[in-house]
Design an enzyme around this catalytic site. Sequence first.
Site, PDB file in Angstrom:
ATOM      1  N   ALA A 157     -15.091   2.890  -1.122  1.00  0.00           N
ATOM      2  CA  ALA A 157     -14.729   1.778  -0.252  1.00  0.00           C
ATOM      3  C   ALA A 157     -13.276   1.352  -0.403  1.00  0.00           C
ATOM      4  O   ALA A 157     -12.862   0.350   0.168  1.00  0.00           O
ATOM      5  CB  ALA A 157     -15.643   0.583  -0.524  1.00  0.00           C
ATOM      6  N   GLY A 158     -12.507   2.099  -1.163  1.00  0.00           N
ATOM      7  CA  GLY A 158     -11.111   1.732  -1.376  1.00  0.00           C
ATOM      8  C   GLY A 158     -10.944   0.536  -2.283  1.00  0.00           C
ATOM      9  O   GLY A 158      -9.919  -0.145  -2.230  1.00  0.00           O
ATOM     10  N   LEU A 159     -11.931   0.260  -3.144  1.00  0.00           N
ATOM     11  CA  LEU A 159     -11.901  -0.918  -4.009  1.00  0.00           C
ATOM     12  C   LEU A 159     -11.793  -0.528  -5.488  1.00  0.00           C
ATOM     13  O   LEU A 159     -12.085  -1.322  -6.366  1.00  0.00           O
ATOM     14  CB  LEU A 159     -13.148  -1.769  -3.766  1.00  0.00           C
ATOM     15  CG  LEU A 159     -13.319  -2.249  -2.319  1.00  0.00           C
ATOM     16  CD1 LEU A 159     -14.635  -2.997  -2.154  1.00  0.00           C
ATOM     17  CD2 LEU A 159     -12.148  -3.108  -1.874  1.00  0.00           C
ATOM     18  N   SER A 160     -11.368   0.699  -5.737  1.00  0.00           N
ATOM     19  CA  SER A 160     -11.036   1.171  -7.089  1.00  0.00           C
ATOM     20  C   SER A 160     -12.234   1.272  -8.012  1.00  0.00           C
ATOM     21  O   SER A 160     -12.171   0.880  -9.181  1.00  0.00           O
ATOM     22  CB  SER A 160      -9.947   0.301  -7.721  1.00  0.00           C
ATOM     23  OG  SER A 160      -8.778   0.353  -6.952  1.00  0.00           O
ATOM     24  N   SER A 161     -13.318   1.838  -7.525  1.00  0.00           N
ATOM     25  CA  SER A 161     -14.472   2.056  -8.397  1.00  0.00           C
ATOM     26  C   SER A 161     -14.124   3.026  -9.517  1.00  0.00           C
ATOM     27  O   SER A 161     -14.616   2.881 -10.650  1.00  0.00           O
ATOM     28  CB  SER A 161     -15.658   2.588  -7.583  1.00  0.00           C
ATOM     29  OG  SER A 161     -15.319   3.796  -6.906  1.00  0.00           O
ATOM     30  N   SER A 162     -13.282   4.021  -9.228  1.00  0.00           N
ATOM     31  CA  SER A 162     -12.916   4.987 -10.273  1.00  0.00           C
ATOM     32  C   SER A 162     -12.055   4.346 -11.348  1.00  0.00           C
ATOM     33  O   SER A 162     -12.245   4.596 -12.549  1.00  0.00           O
ATOM     34  CB  SER A 162     -12.199   6.189  -9.653  1.00  0.00           C
ATOM     35  OG  SER A 162     -11.021   5.795  -8.978  1.00  0.00           O
ATOM     36  N   TYR A 195      -3.867  12.508   0.411  1.00  0.00           N
ATOM     37  CA  TYR A 195      -3.114  11.591  -0.459  1.00  0.00           C
ATOM     38  C   TYR A 195      -1.927  12.329  -1.071  1.00  0.00           C
ATOM     39  O   TYR A 195      -0.795  11.836  -1.077  1.00  0.00           O
ATOM     40  CB  TYR A 195      -4.051  11.051  -1.537  1.00  0.00           C
ATOM     41  CG  TYR A 195      -3.497   9.934  -2.379  1.00  0.00           C
ATOM     42  CD1 TYR A 195      -3.848   8.613  -2.123  1.00  0.00           C
ATOM     43  CD2 TYR A 195      -2.648  10.189  -3.447  1.00  0.00           C
ATOM     44  CE1 TYR A 195      -3.362   7.574  -2.912  1.00  0.00           C
ATOM     45  CE2 TYR A 195      -2.154   9.164  -4.241  1.00  0.00           C
ATOM     46  CZ  TYR A 195      -2.518   7.861  -3.955  1.00  0.00           C
ATOM     47  OH  TYR A 195      -2.036   6.848  -4.746  1.00  0.00           O
ATOM     48  N   GLU A 209       0.829  -1.204   0.000  1.00  0.00           N
ATOM     49  CA  GLU A 209       0.000   0.000   0.000  1.00  0.00           C
ATOM     50  C   GLU A 209       0.864   1.255   0.000  1.00  0.00           C
ATOM     51  O   GLU A 209       1.819   1.367   0.774  1.00  0.00           O
ATOM     52  CB  GLU A 209      -0.903   0.003   1.228  1.00  0.00           C
ATOM     53  CG  GLU A 209      -2.292   0.485   0.958  1.00  0.00           C
ATOM     54  CD  GLU A 209      -3.039  -0.430  -0.009  1.00  0.00           C
ATOM     55  OE1 GLU A 209      -3.175  -0.052  -1.187  1.00  0.00           O
ATOM     56  OE2 GLU A 209      -3.473  -1.504   0.404  1.00  0.00           O
ATOM     57  N   ASP A 260      -4.073   0.609  -9.377  1.00  0.00           N
ATOM     58  CA  ASP A 260      -5.498   0.335  -9.522  1.00  0.00           C
ATOM     59  C   ASP A 260      -5.875   0.083 -10.970  1.00  0.00           C
ATOM     60  O   ASP A 260      -6.592  -0.870 -11.295  1.00  0.00           O
ATOM     61  CB  ASP A 260      -6.317   1.503  -8.972  1.00  0.00           C
ATOM     62  CG  ASP A 260      -6.124   1.693  -7.480  1.00  0.00           C
ATOM     63  OD1 ASP A 260      -5.489   0.834  -6.846  1.00  0.00           O
ATOM     64  OD2 ASP A 260      -6.612   2.715  -6.960  1.00  0.00           O
TER      65      ASP A 260
END
Length: 388
Positions: A128-133, A229, A38, A177
């Site tokens: 949610a930190g799951l790379s939707s973008s 970030y 990470e 990602d």
Amino acid sequence: MTGEAGVTEQLEPAFRDLYGTGPEGVWAAPGRVNLIGEHTDYNDGFVLPLALPHTARAAVARRDDGVLRLHSADVGGGVTELRLDELEPGGVQGWEAYPAGVVWALLDAGHPVTGLDLHLASTVPTGAGLSSSAALEIVTALAVNDLYDLGLQRWRLARLAQRAENVFVGVPCGIMDQTASACCTEGHALHLDTRDLGQRQVPFDLAAEGLRLLVVDTRVKHQLGDGAYANRRSACEQGAALLDVPALRDIPYEELAGALARLDDPVLRRRVRHVVTENHRVEEVIGRLEAGDPRAIGPLLTAGHVSLRDDFEVSCPELDLVVASAEDAGALGARMTGGGFGGSAVVLVEEDGAEEVGRAVTAAFAARGHRAPRVFTAVPAAGARRLA
């Protein structure tokens, strides 16, 4: 209606209702969860993500009039219409910035895109930190690549999508990602060297070993564009400059103590220590997986969380609660995943203890007055692909 065929059957008539004609195809790109590694990607380091079954899906058709039309089944509102010759960084807000940014990046790179109609739907949880973008970016990039016969390799699509997010959207993310969404394969985790984009598919079949990897979505929304970030990335770049290396990836783990002694700023020392030790943890996890000992990665996951919490300072109380309550309930290891400040955690558990761990985490959230988390099993899925 379930499955990819059902998704296609849902998207096509919706596209026709919106635009008055059928799409030329339907594509899908997954979200991802990062097993370990990470905040190493923008430091030219190592990561180990896997694709999730959750996907962004797009029905798409070409246009020849310089117009980009976008619609999402997941967001209220009508069709957004943009002109290609007016696309510029910072000029589009909201979810539309991600597909629009990809089109801008392709045009800026000289690729002949004359217009598009897109209808999107996604099952990747947002925030949610799951790379939707990244899923939105890659599904757009793959569709354009296929429709316009651009012939771009998957890693290059990932680079263009990253540039879209960095420059057009304004989030200084690394390459992990987008590459995970574009390049992961079913049943594997992706060992990615983010410097040269070298890839190796690492078999990751926990079910065969009687294990599960749970994802716990804390439902705490994180906003990586709010400066935190960028602040972490800037600190890493400062540390590398002071240590006279191209990137923190170039500091050997065995030489970390000496490198830290050369830094006067305690914050920079902590940031540097996280990145160097996290790169080492990625290599250790891969070694234990390849040795056939997946249970042994549990303590490394937890060590990664401690480093993210204390040295990189990107955790939050809810993520810390997931890790603590899961381990108290018998988990083999756990850590936050993604950029931090909310989002999700991963938890390695024995198959027969998975439900108990999930209940324990949910109960801990209830006891603290938090909204109930969403818990599901991560199964390594396929990367981006054409569905129809």
